[in-house]
Design a protein around this motif. Sequence first.
Motif, short mmCIF file in Angstrom:
data_model
loop_
_atom_site.label_atom_id
_atom_site.label_comp_id
_atom_site.label_asym_id
_atom_site.label_seq_id
_atom_site.Cartn_x
_atom_site.Cartn_y
_atom_site.Cartn_z
N ALA A 166 0.83 -1.20 0.00
CA ALA A 166 0.00 0.00 0.00
C ALA A 166 0.87 1.25 0.00
O ALA A 166 0.59 2.21 -0.73
CB ALA A 166 -0.93 0.00 1.21
N TYR A 167 1.93 1.24 0.78
CA TYR A 167 2.83 2.39 0.81
C TYR A 167 3.57 2.55 -0.51
O TYR A 167 3.68 3.66 -1.05
CB TYR A 167 3.83 2.28 1.96
CG TYR A 167 3.23 2.59 3.30
CD1 TYR A 167 2.77 3.87 3.59
CD2 TYR A 167 3.12 1.62 4.27
CE1 TYR A 167 2.21 4.16 4.82
CE2 TYR A 167 2.56 1.90 5.50
CZ TYR A 167 2.11 3.17 5.76
OH TYR A 167 1.54 3.45 6.98
N ALA B 7 1.89 5.88 -7.28
CA ALA B 7 0.76 6.59 -7.89
C ALA B 7 0.91 8.10 -7.74
O ALA B 7 0.60 8.86 -8.66
CB ALA B 7 -0.54 6.12 -7.24
N HIS B 8 1.40 8.52 -6.59
CA HIS B 8 1.61 9.96 -6.35
C HIS B 8 2.68 10.51 -7.28
O HIS B 8 2.53 11.59 -7.84
CB HIS B 8 1.98 10.20 -4.89
CG HIS B 8 2.26 11.63 -4.57
ND1 HIS B 8 1.28 12.60 -4.56
CD2 HIS B 8 3.42 12.26 -4.26
CE1 HIS B 8 1.83 13.76 -4.27
NE2 HIS B 8 3.14 13.58 -4.07
N PRO C 8 -4.64 8.77 -9.78
CA PRO C 8 -5.60 8.89 -8.67
C PRO C 8 -5.75 7.56 -7.92
O PRO C 8 -5.31 6.51 -8.38
CB PRO C 8 -6.90 9.24 -9.38
CG PRO C 8 -6.79 8.55 -10.68
CD PRO C 8 -5.32 8.66 -11.07
N GLU C 9 -6.39 7.65 -6.75
CA GLU C 9 -6.76 6.43 -6.03
C GLU C 9 -7.94 5.81 -6.77
O GLU C 9 -8.99 6.42 -6.89
CB GLU C 9 -7.18 6.75 -4.60
CG GLU C 9 -6.04 7.05 -3.68
CD GLU C 9 -6.50 7.21 -2.24
OE1 GLU C 9 -7.58 6.71 -1.89
OE2 GLU C 9 -5.79 7.87 -1.49
N ILE D 59 -6.92 -0.28 -2.31
CA ILE D 59 -6.90 -1.68 -2.71
C ILE D 59 -6.02 -1.91 -3.95
O ILE D 59 -5.13 -2.75 -3.94
CB ILE D 59 -8.34 -2.18 -2.97
CG1 ILE D 59 -9.19 -2.07 -1.70
CG2 ILE D 59 -8.33 -3.61 -3.49
CD1 ILE D 59 -8.76 -2.95 -0.58
N VAL D 60 -6.30 -1.19 -5.02
CA VAL D 60 -5.59 -1.42 -6.29
C VAL D 60 -4.10 -1.14 -6.14
O VAL D 60 -3.26 -1.94 -6.57
CB VAL D 60 -6.20 -0.57 -7.42
CG1 VAL D 60 -5.37 -0.65 -8.68
CG2 VAL D 60 -7.63 -1.00 -7.69
N TRP D 61 -3.77 -0.03 -5.51
CA TRP D 61 -2.35 0.31 -5.37
C TRP D 61 -1.65 -0.61 -4.39
O TRP D 61 -0.44 -0.81 -4.48
CB TRP D 61 -2.19 1.77 -4.99
CG TRP D 61 -2.72 2.68 -6.04
CD1 TRP D 61 -3.68 3.64 -5.91
CD2 TRP D 61 -2.35 2.70 -7.43
NE1 TRP D 61 -3.92 4.25 -7.10
CE2 TRP D 61 -3.12 3.69 -8.06
CE3 TRP D 61 -1.45 1.98 -8.20
CZ2 TRP D 61 -3.01 3.97 -9.41
CZ3 TRP D 61 -1.35 2.25 -9.54
CH2 TRP D 61 -2.11 3.24 -10.14
#
Length: 94
Positions: free
Chosen positions: A42-43, A49-50, A55-56, A69-71
């Motif tokens: 997740a981290y 992504a950032h 986006p989330e 979830i996806v990331w």
Amino acid sequence: MTLTELLILLIIAAICGAVGQSLAGYDLGGCFVSIIVGFIGAYIGMWLAHKLGLPEIFAIHVGGKTFPIVWSVVGSALFTLIVALLRGAVFGRR
């Protein structure tokens, strides 16, 4: 955060870590390891992504905390691949 919310987050992290490990094709361990891989994923996934400006896509809100979830699955797969490559480089292929 209540005990129930914590358990829900741990279950979600375990599922995301297990899916990420299966996508990578390498198993790092059991359920506890899947939980750790899910949180690390997740981290890593949110950091990636950032940095890419993404986006989330799908996030779950539990007890005031957001779990992507996806990331998490993407980050878990990347983390598992990196660990598998390092283990292969250090210990050799068996």
